[in-house]
Design a protein around this motif. Structure first.
Motif, PDB file in Angstrom:
ATOM      1  N   ARG A  63       0.892  -1.109  -0.007  1.00  0.00           N
ATOM      2  CA  ARG A  63      -0.116  -0.025   0.025  1.00  0.00           C
ATOM      3  C   ARG A  63       0.618   1.221  -0.013  1.00  0.00           C
ATOM      4  NH1 ARG A  63      -5.777  -0.653  -0.191  1.00  0.00           N
ATOM      5  NH2 ARG A  63      -6.008  -2.912   0.055  1.00  0.00           N
ATOM      6  N   THR A  64       0.515   2.264  -0.504  1.00  0.00           N
ATOM      7  CA  THR A  64       0.882   3.757  -0.560  1.00  0.00           C
ATOM      8  C   THR A  64       0.556   4.590   0.736  1.00  0.00           C
ATOM      9  OG1 THR A  64      -0.643   4.565  -2.150  1.00  0.00           O
ATOM     10  CG2 THR A  64       1.288   3.326  -3.067  1.00  0.00           C
ATOM     11  N   LEU A  65       1.133   5.822   0.747  1.00  0.00           N
ATOM     12  CA  LEU A  65       1.006   6.544   2.060  1.00  0.00           C
ATOM     13  C   LEU A  65      -0.548   7.009   2.091  1.00  0.00           C
ATOM     14  CD1 LEU A  65       4.102   8.589   2.510  1.00  0.00           C
ATOM     15  CD2 LEU A  65       3.230   6.974   3.958  1.00  0.00           C
ATOM     16  N   PRO A  66      -1.241   7.463   0.924  1.00  0.00           N
ATOM     17  CA  PRO A  66      -2.430   7.793   1.153  1.00  0.00           C
ATOM     18  C   PRO A  66      -3.475   6.842   1.419  1.00  0.00           C
ATOM     19  CG  PRO A  66      -1.778   8.708  -0.823  1.00  0.00           C
ATOM     20  CD  PRO A  66      -0.559   7.780  -0.488  1.00  0.00           C
ATOM     21  N   ILE A  67      -3.362   5.508   1.243  1.00  0.00           N
ATOM     22  CA  ILE A  67      -4.022   4.477   1.496  1.00  0.00           C
ATOM     23  C   ILE A  67      -3.803   4.029   3.022  1.00  0.00           C
ATOM     24  CG2 ILE A  67      -4.484   2.053   1.372  1.00  0.00           C
ATOM     25  CD1 ILE A  67      -4.142   2.359  -1.648  1.00  0.00           C
ATOM     26  N   ALA A  68      -2.349   4.353   3.449  1.00  0.00           N
ATOM     27  CA  ALA A  68      -2.173   4.270   4.763  1.00  0.00           C
ATOM     28  C   ALA A  68      -2.838   5.131   5.505  1.00  0.00           C
ATOM     29  CB  ALA A  68      -0.744   4.042   5.010  1.00  0.00           C
ATOM     30  N   LEU A  69      -2.908   6.404   5.147  1.00  0.00           N
ATOM     31  CA  LEU A  69      -3.633   7.338   6.007  1.00  0.00           C
ATOM     32  C   LEU A  69      -4.813   7.246   6.211  1.00  0.00           C
ATOM     33  CD1 LEU A  69      -1.977  10.634   4.410  1.00  0.00           C
ATOM     34  CD2 LEU A  69      -1.396   9.728   6.793  1.00  0.00           C
ATOM     35  N   SER A  70      -5.619   6.644   5.373  1.00  0.00           N
ATOM     36  CA  SER A  70      -7.015   6.335   5.421  1.00  0.00           C
ATOM     37  C   SER A  70      -7.284   5.319   6.615  1.00  0.00           C
ATOM     38  CB  SER A  70      -7.721   5.618   3.916  1.00  0.00           C
ATOM     39  OG  SER A  70      -6.907   4.386   3.914  1.00  0.00           O
ATOM     40  N   TYR A  71      -6.302   4.378   7.177  1.00  0.00           N
ATOM     41  CA  TYR A  71      -6.214   3.467   8.165  1.00  0.00           C
ATOM     42  C   TYR A  71      -6.395   4.319   9.378  1.00  0.00           C
ATOM     43  CZ  TYR A  71      -4.955  -0.032   5.098  1.00  0.00           C
ATOM     44  OH  TYR A  71      -4.735  -1.210   3.863  1.00  0.00           O
ATOM     45  N   PHE A  72      -6.415   5.297   9.543  1.00  0.00           N
ATOM     46  CA  PHE A  72      -6.572   6.363  10.675  1.00  0.00           C
ATOM     47  C   PHE A  72      -7.935   6.693  10.894  1.00  0.00           C
ATOM     48  CE2 PHE A  72      -2.181   7.218   9.860  1.00  0.00           C
ATOM     49  CZ  PHE A  72      -1.414   6.944  11.188  1.00  0.00           C
ATOM     50  N   THR A  73      -8.792   6.380   9.873  1.00  0.00           N
ATOM     51  CA  THR A  73     -10.287   6.635  10.191  1.00  0.00           C
ATOM     52  C   THR A  73     -11.074   5.327   9.959  1.00  0.00           C
ATOM     53  OG1 THR A  73     -10.626   7.420   7.975  1.00  0.00           O
ATOM     54  CG2 THR A  73      -9.993   9.053   9.347  1.00  0.00           C
ATOM     55  N   SER A  74     -12.383   5.359  10.434  1.00  0.00           N
ATOM     56  CA  SER A  74     -12.974   4.163  10.307  1.00  0.00           C
ATOM     57  C   SER A  74     -14.437   4.815  10.254  1.00  0.00           C
ATOM     58  CB  SER A  74     -12.992   3.051  11.221  1.00  0.00           C
ATOM     59  OG  SER A  74     -13.514   3.415  12.452  1.00  0.00           O
ATOM     60  N   GLU A  75     -15.438   3.815  10.196  1.00  0.00           N
ATOM     61  CA  GLU A  75     -16.860   4.215   9.908  1.00  0.00           C
ATOM     62  C   GLU A  75     -17.444   4.989  11.101  1.00  0.00           C
ATOM     63  OE1 GLU A  75     -21.281   2.336   8.887  1.00  0.00           O
ATOM     64  OE2 GLU A  75     -19.369   1.300   8.628  1.00  0.00           O
ATOM     65  N   PHE A  76     -16.697   4.390  12.365  1.00  0.00           N
ATOM     66  CA  PHE A  76     -17.384   5.072  13.581  1.00  0.00           C
ATOM     67  C   PHE A  76     -16.567   5.648  14.519  1.00  0.00           C
ATOM     68  CE2 PHE A  76     -19.834   1.220  12.850  1.00  0.00           C
ATOM     69  CZ  PHE A  76     -21.122   1.612  12.445  1.00  0.00           C
ATOM     70  N   SER A  77     -15.267   5.650  14.113  1.00  0.00           N
ATOM     71  CA  SER A  77     -14.296   6.125  14.928  1.00  0.00           C
ATOM     72  C   SER A  77     -13.357   6.859  14.040  1.00  0.00           C
ATOM     73  CB  SER A  77     -13.503   5.426  16.045  1.00  0.00           C
ATOM     74  OG  SER A  77     -12.764   4.519  15.176  1.00  0.00           O
ATOM     75  N   TYR A  78     -12.533   8.209  14.767  1.00  0.00           N
ATOM     76  CA  TYR A  78     -11.555   9.078  14.122  1.00  0.00           C
ATOM     77  C   TYR A  78     -10.413   9.198  14.979  1.00  0.00           C
ATOM     78  CZ  TYR A  78     -15.244   9.911  10.656  1.00  0.00           C
ATOM     79  OH  TYR A  78     -16.127   9.840   9.628  1.00  0.00           O
ATOM     80  N   ASN A  79      -9.253   8.853  14.719  1.00  0.00           N
ATOM     81  CA  ASN A  79      -8.152   9.145  15.547  1.00  0.00           C
ATOM     82  C   ASN A  79      -7.542  10.404  14.975  1.00  0.00           C
ATOM     83  OD1 ASN A  79      -6.022   9.189  17.079  1.00  0.00           O
ATOM     84  ND2 ASN A  79      -5.382   7.100  16.585  1.00  0.00           N
ATOM     85  N   TYR A  80      -7.929  11.499  15.106  1.00  0.00           N
ATOM     86  CA  TYR A  80      -7.493  12.731  14.660  1.00  0.00           C
ATOM     87  C   TYR A  80      -5.800  13.235  14.923  1.00  0.00           C
ATOM     88  CZ  TYR A  80     -11.990  14.167  12.773  1.00  0.00           C
ATOM     89  OH  TYR A  80     -13.229  13.921  12.110  1.00  0.00           O
ATOM     90  N   THR A  81      -5.390  12.925  16.188  1.00  0.00           N
ATOM     91  CA  THR A  81      -4.408  13.261  16.458  1.00  0.00           C
ATOM     92  C   THR A  81      -3.192  12.523  15.940  1.00  0.00           C
ATOM     93  OG1 THR A  81      -4.346  11.733  18.445  1.00  0.00           O
ATOM     94  CG2 THR A  81      -4.954  13.941  18.965  1.00  0.00           C
ATOM     95  N   ASP A  82      -3.429  11.206  15.641  1.00  0.00           N
ATOM     96  CA  ASP A  82      -2.471  10.415  14.939  1.00  0.00           C
ATOM     97  C   ASP A  82      -2.535  10.891  13.449  1.00  0.00           C
ATOM     98  OD1 ASP A  82      -1.733   9.218  17.264  1.00  0.00           O
ATOM     99  OD2 ASP A  82      -3.087   7.499  16.905  1.00  0.00           O
ATOM    100  N   LEU A  83      -3.673  11.113  13.007  1.00  0.00           N
ATOM    101  CA  LEU A  83      -3.871  11.369  11.576  1.00  0.00           C
ATOM    102  C   LEU A  83      -3.071  12.532  11.168  1.00  0.00           C
ATOM    103  CD1 LEU A  83      -5.271  10.539   8.842  1.00  0.00           C
ATOM    104  CD2 LEU A  83      -7.256  12.135   9.557  1.00  0.00           C
ATOM    105  N   PHE A  84      -3.453  13.757  12.027  1.00  0.00           N
ATOM    106  CA  PHE A  84      -2.657  15.006  11.765  1.00  0.00           C
ATOM    107  C   PHE A  84      -1.261  14.920  11.891  1.00  0.00           C
ATOM    108  CE2 PHE A  84      -6.966  17.121  12.800  1.00  0.00           C
ATOM    109  CZ  PHE A  84      -7.303  17.023  11.339  1.00  0.00           C
ATOM    110  N   ALA A  85      -0.835  14.149  12.795  1.00  0.00           N
ATOM    111  CA  ALA A  85       0.724  13.868  12.884  1.00  0.00           C
ATOM    112  C   ALA A  85       1.214  13.128  11.664  1.00  0.00           C
ATOM    113  CB  ALA A  85       1.026  12.913  14.036  1.00  0.00           C
ATOM    114  N   ALA A  86       0.624  12.175  11.165  1.00  0.00           N
ATOM    115  CA  ALA A  86       0.971  11.436  10.083  1.00  0.00           C
ATOM    116  C   ALA A  86       0.846  12.464   8.833  1.00  0.00           C
ATOM    117  CB  ALA A  86       0.083  10.286   9.656  1.00  0.00           C
TER     118      ALA A  86
END
Length: 147
Positions: free
Chosen positions: A94-117
């Motif tokens: 997988r490439t980086l944009p797809i890896a970034l999509s793993y930080f979110t799901s249908e019911f939860s968002y991990n914004y701190t880790d997503l913005f750091a990435a």
């Protein structure tokens, strides 16, 4: 016949190169057409061959077009999601944009880790643009013919 390009980064790279080829050729054609023919004619009079003219005169004067095409190709492929999600299946490919999509799901968002990435992922594009912007400005200022 299987080429082995599915779920392989070489297959994604081949698709990225083929989709950006038209834009790059368009930019490079304009860059090489902007080089005055009198420089080529003067080099021919001095006894330079085709390859010497290309490597010593035309290529250095087309650095602006080369760096512009390189920046646009890099940025469009760096942020590309669609083809990478279609052509890769395993997590190791997988490439980086797809890896970034793993930080979110249908019911939860991990914004701190997503913005750091995101801050880390954006840095190579910014650094490339800073260095290439200087190259573009210098090459546009040195066209070879004054007035």
């Amino acid at each position: 016949m299987e080429l082995g390009l599915y779920d392989n980064l070489w297959g994604v790279t081949l698709v990225y190169l083929s989709t950006g080829m038209a834009m790059s050729i368009f930019i490079l054609r304009g860059g090489f057409l902007s080089i005055p023919k009198s420089l080529d004619e003067a080099a021919i009079v001095d006894g330079a061959g085709f390859m010497r003219i290309f490597w010593s005169i035309n290529l250095p004067l087309a650095k602006g077009a080369l760096s512009t095409a390189g920046i646009l190709m890099f940025l469009s492929n760096w942020n590309e999601y669609y083809y990478a999600s279609l052509l890769t299946m395993s997590d190791s490919q997988r490439t980086l944009p797809i890896a970034l999509s793993y930080f979110t799901s249908e019911f939860s968002y991990n914004y701190t880790d997503l913005f750091a990435a995101l801050a880390i992922v954006v840095l190579p594009g910014i650094i490339l643009y800073i260095f290439a912007q200087e190259q573009v400005q210098m090459s546009m200022a040195s066209t070879g013919i004054k007035g």
